[in-house]
Design a protein around this motif. Structure first.
Motif, PDB file in Angstrom:
ATOM      1  N   THR A 155     -46.036 -63.311  -1.067  1.00 55.45           N
ATOM      2  CA  THR A 155     -46.398 -61.898  -1.124  1.00 55.45           C
ATOM      3  C   THR A 155     -47.837 -61.663  -0.688  1.00 55.45           C
ATOM      4  N   TYR A 156     -48.042 -60.579   0.043  1.00 51.95           N
ATOM      5  CA  TYR A 156     -49.399 -60.198   0.467  1.00 51.95           C
ATOM      6  C   TYR A 156     -50.219 -59.763  -0.738  1.00 51.95           C
ATOM      7  N   TYR A 157     -49.564 -59.564  -1.875  1.00 53.29           N
ATOM      8  CA  TYR A 157     -50.261 -59.211  -3.122  1.00 53.29           C
ATOM      9  C   TYR A 157     -50.711 -60.449  -3.892  1.00 53.29           C
ATOM     10  N   TYR A 180     -29.550 -63.373  15.753  1.00 52.88           N
ATOM     11  CA  TYR A 180     -29.818 -64.587  14.972  1.00 52.88           C
ATOM     12  C   TYR A 180     -30.165 -64.316  13.519  1.00 52.88           C
ATOM     13  N   GLN A 181     -30.635 -63.088  13.202  1.00 52.64           N
ATOM     14  CA  GLN A 181     -30.881 -62.779  11.784  1.00 52.64           C
ATOM     15  C   GLN A 181     -29.628 -62.133  11.187  1.00 52.64           C
ATOM     16  N   MET A 182     -29.585 -62.057   9.851  1.00 50.91           N
ATOM     17  CA  MET A 182     -28.335 -61.672   9.194  1.00 50.91           C
ATOM     18  C   MET A 182     -28.126 -60.171   9.031  1.00 50.91           C
ATOM     19  N   ALA A 196     -31.722 -67.358   4.236  1.00 50.56           N
ATOM     20  CA  ALA A 196     -31.050 -66.057   4.310  1.00 50.56           C
ATOM     21  C   ALA A 196     -32.085 -65.018   4.703  1.00 50.56           C
ATOM     22  N   LYS A 197     -32.277 -64.915   6.013  1.00 55.20           N
ATOM     23  CA  LYS A 197     -33.248 -63.962   6.531  1.00 55.20           C
ATOM     24  C   LYS A 197     -32.483 -62.850   7.234  1.00 55.20           C
ATOM     25  N   TYR A 198     -32.677 -61.646   6.735  1.00 56.19           N
ATOM     26  CA  TYR A 198     -31.917 -60.507   7.240  1.00 56.19           C
ATOM     27  C   TYR A 198     -32.616 -59.840   8.424  1.00 56.19           C
ATOM     28  N   PRO A 230     -44.384 -53.761   9.822  1.00 52.45           N
ATOM     29  CA  PRO A 230     -45.838 -53.971   9.797  1.00 52.45           C
ATOM     30  C   PRO A 230     -46.249 -55.389  10.200  1.00 52.45           C
ATOM     31  N   PHE A 231     -45.445 -56.388   9.825  1.00 52.41           N
ATOM     32  CA  PHE A 231     -45.736 -57.772  10.224  1.00 52.41           C
ATOM     33  C   PHE A 231     -45.753 -57.889  11.741  1.00 52.41           C
ATOM     34  N   ARG A 232     -44.823 -57.206  12.382  1.00 48.25           N
ATOM     35  CA  ARG A 232     -44.750 -57.327  13.843  1.00 48.25           C
ATOM     36  C   ARG A 232     -45.954 -56.680  14.510  1.00 48.25           C
ATOM     37  N   ASP A 233     -46.541 -55.679  13.851  1.00 50.22           N
ATOM     38  CA  ASP A 233     -47.833 -55.156  14.342  1.00 50.22           C
ATOM     39  C   ASP A 233     -48.897 -56.234  14.174  1.00 50.22           C
ATOM     40  N   VAL A 275     -41.791 -58.851   1.731  1.00 52.88           N
ATOM     41  CA  VAL A 275     -42.292 -58.774   3.118  1.00 52.88           C
ATOM     42  C   VAL A 275     -43.250 -57.611   3.349  1.00 52.88           C
ATOM     43  N   SER A 276     -43.738 -57.562   4.582  1.00 55.72           N
ATOM     44  CA  SER A 276     -44.781 -56.605   4.946  1.00 55.72           C
ATOM     45  C   SER A 276     -44.404 -55.155   4.619  1.00 55.72           C
ATOM     46  N   GLY A 277     -43.174 -54.757   4.932  1.00 55.32           N
ATOM     47  CA  GLY A 277     -42.779 -53.375   4.683  1.00 55.32           C
ATOM     48  C   GLY A 277     -42.763 -53.037   3.198  1.00 55.32           C
ATOM     49  N   VAL A 302     -34.905 -66.323   0.495  1.00 57.06           N
ATOM     50  CA  VAL A 302     -34.243 -65.051   0.797  1.00 57.06           C
ATOM     51  C   VAL A 302     -35.335 -64.078   1.221  1.00 57.06           C
ATOM     52  N   LYS A 303     -35.053 -63.320   2.261  1.00 58.79           N
ATOM     53  CA  LYS A 303     -36.067 -62.442   2.832  1.00 58.79           C
ATOM     54  C   LYS A 303     -35.399 -61.253   3.485  1.00 58.79           C
ATOM     55  N   PRO A 304     -35.847 -60.013   3.287  1.00 60.30           N
ATOM     56  CA  PRO A 304     -36.837 -59.548   2.314  1.00 60.30           C
ATOM     57  C   PRO A 304     -36.418 -59.816   0.851  1.00 60.30           C
ATOM     58  N   ASP A 332     -33.129 -56.879  20.030  1.00 64.03           N
ATOM     59  CA  ASP A 332     -33.546 -56.991  18.639  1.00 64.03           C
ATOM     60  C   ASP A 332     -33.160 -58.393  18.159  1.00 64.03           C
ATOM     61  N   ARG A 333     -33.300 -58.621  16.846  1.00 66.78           N
ATOM     62  CA  ARG A 333     -33.037 -59.978  16.351  1.00 66.78           C
ATOM     63  C   ARG A 333     -31.674 -60.096  15.680  1.00 66.78           C
ATOM     64  N   ARG A 334     -30.792 -59.107  15.926  1.00 64.77           N
ATOM     65  CA  ARG A 334     -29.526 -59.151  15.197  1.00 64.77           C
ATOM     66  C   ARG A 334     -28.623 -60.292  15.630  1.00 64.77           C
ATOM     67  N   THR A 390     -42.881 -71.932  10.871  1.00 62.97           N
ATOM     68  CA  THR A 390     -42.402 -72.562  12.104  1.00 62.97           C
ATOM     69  C   THR A 390     -41.504 -71.579  12.837  1.00 62.97           C
ATOM     70  N   CYS A 391     -42.046 -70.986  13.906  1.00 67.96           N
ATOM     71  CA  CYS A 391     -41.270 -70.015  14.679  1.00 67.96           C
ATOM     72  C   CYS A 391     -41.906 -69.852  16.044  1.00 67.96           C
ATOM     73  N   MET A 392     -41.183 -69.228  16.960  1.00 64.53           N
ATOM     74  CA  MET A 392     -41.697 -69.036  18.317  1.00 64.53           C
ATOM     75  C   MET A 392     -42.203 -67.620  18.561  1.00 64.53           C
ATOM     76  N   CYS A 393     -41.788 -66.655  17.719  1.00 61.30           N
ATOM     77  CA  CYS A 393     -41.946 -65.250  18.119  1.00 61.30           C
ATOM     78  C   CYS A 393     -43.402 -64.798  18.222  1.00 61.30           C
ATOM     79  N   GLU A 394     -44.330 -65.441  17.506  1.00 62.28           N
ATOM     80  CA  GLU A 394     -45.733 -65.058  17.654  1.00 62.28           C
ATOM     81  C   GLU A 394     -46.319 -65.617  18.957  1.00 62.28           C
TER      82      GLU A 394
END
Ligand code: PBG
Length: 305
Positions: A293-295, A201-203, A175-177, A184-187, A254-256, A228-230, A197-199, A99-103
Motif C-alpha cells: 500500500t502507498y499508505y 492477460y489480466q483477469m 490473481a491480477k484483475y 494513477p499508477f499508469r500515470d 492499488v493506486s486508484g 490478489v490485486k486490487p 488494453d490488458r484484458r 518483475t514486468c515489462m510494461c514500464e
C-alpha cells in the motif's frame, strides 16, 4: 478480543525509482507519492524503515523505452542500480523487485508484441525470466512477477534455480484483475498501453473461480507467495484464495484505491487516517498476510501514535 491485527510488519511500501539525479517529482494523480532518483530513493527508504516498515516493492521508470523492454533486464538498468544502492545502504531492508515489462516497453504492454499488436505470451517468458534473474543478481530479496503471462512462474523459478539463486522467493501476482483502479499508477510509470488494453492477460473482474485456479497453478509452478490485486473491491477473492490454498497471501491496495481516499480527504469529505486504517484492517480481516500500500509509511506512523 480483537480478531484482526494490523501492524507495520504487515505492510509493504511501493516506491518508484527514476533515472537522473536530484529528482523528486510529484505524481499529480497520487498525492504524496513521488518519482525518485537513486539517492532520493535511498533517503526515502530510510524514512520508511524508521517508521517500522521492513519491505519495499520497487518499480523502475527507465530513461528510454523500446519494443522489447530491454531496460527491464539490463544489468545497469534503473531498478538493478537502485536495488544495489538500497541493499548497500541498508542490508536489512527487504527489497522486492516488480518483475514486468510494461514500464520498459515503448508500447506499454507487459510482454512482447506480435506484428498484429497482440501480446505473444510464450516468447515473453524468456524476457521475464531474464528480468527476474538480473534483479536477483543485483541483490533483490524477492521477485514479484506482475505481468500475468501464463507459465511465467515456472519460467522464472526454473531460471533462478539454474543460476543457483534457489533462495530468492517468488511472489506471484496470481490473481491480477484487468482493473480501472490502476489508472494513477499508469500515470506514475508512464505505462498506459499505446493501443488495446490488458484484458488478454489480466483477469475478468467478474471471475472468482478463475482466481482460485490461477493461484493453484502458480503454486504448482513454484510460487512462494500469492497475491490478489486490487484489494478492496476484491476482498471476497482475497478470502477465497486464502481459504482454498492456505498459502502466504499478499493483497495490493492499488493506486486508484489510494488516490480515491486522498481525493476525498483533500476535499474534506472523509477522515483520511480513520478511513485508510479501516481499509487496511479490512484487507487483513479478509485473509491477507501482507498488504502492499502507498499508505504503508503513513499508516505505520499512525499506528505508532
Ligand atoms: C505492472 C503493474 C501495474 C501495477 C503494478 N504492476 C499496472 C498495470 O498492470 O497496468 C498497478 C499498481 C497500482 O495501480 O498501484 N504490470
Amino acid at each position: 478480543m480483537r480478531e484482526t491485527e494490523l501492524t507495520a510488519s504487515h505492510l509493504i511500501q511501493p516506491l518508484f525509482v527514476t533515472a537522473g539525479a536530484g529528482v523528486r517529482e510529484d505524481i499529480p494523480s497520487m498525492p504524496g507519492v513521488q518519482r525518485l532518483s537513486i539517492a532520493e530513493l535511498v533517503e526515502e527508504a530510510a524514512g520508511v524503515r524508521a517508521a517500522g516498515i521492513g519491505s519495499v516493492l520497487l518499480f523502475g521508470i527507465p530513461a528510454e523505452k523500446d519494443e522489447l523492454g530491454s531496460g527491464a533486464y539490463d544489468e545497469e538498468g534503473i531498478v538493478q542500480m537502485a536495488i544495489r544502492a538500497l541493499k548497500e545502504s541498508d542490508p536489512g531492508l527487504t527489497v522486492i523487485a516488480d518483475t514486468c515489462m510494461c514500464e520498459y516497453t515503448s508500447h506499454g504492454h507487459c510482454g512482447r508484441l506480435r506484428d498484429d499488436g497482440t501480446v505473444d505470451n510464450d516468447s515473453s517468458l524468456e524476457l521475464l525470466a531474464r528480468t527476474a534473474l538480473s534483479q536477483a543478481e543485483a541483490g533483490a530479496d524477492a521477485v514479484a512477477p506482475s505481468d500475468m503471462m501464463d507459465g511465467r512462474i515456472a519460467a522464472i523459478r526454473g531460471r533462478l534455480d539454474e543460476e543457483g539463486l534457489t533462495e530468492t522467493p517468488g511472489i506471484s501476482y496470481s490473481a491480477k484483475y484487468a482493473s480501472a483502479f490502476y489508472g494513477p499508477f499508469r500515470d506514475a510509470a508512464d505505462s498506459t498501453p499505446a493501443a488495446g488494453d490488458r484484458r488478454g492477460y489480466q483477469m475478468d473482474p467478474a471471475n472468482v473461480l478463475e482466481a482460485i485456479r490461477e493461484s493453484k497453478l502458480d503454486l504448482d509452478e513454484g510460487a512462494d507467495m500469492l497475491m490478489v490485486k486490487p484489494a478492496l473491491p476484491y476482498l471476497d477473492v482475497v478470502h477465497r484464495v486464502k481459504e482454498a490454498t492456505g498459502a502466504p497471501l499478499a493483497a495490493y491496495h492499488v493506486s486508484g484505491e489510494y488516490s480515491m481516499l486522498k481525493a476525498a480527504a483533500g476535499a474534506g469529505w472523509i477522515d483520511e487516517r480513520a478511513a485508510a486504517l479501516e481499509a487496511l484492517t479490512s484487507i487483513r480481516r479478509a485473509g491477507a498476510d501482507a498488504i502492499i500500500t502507498y499508505y504503508a509509511k503513513d499508516a505505520a506512523n499512525w499506528l505508532d501514535e
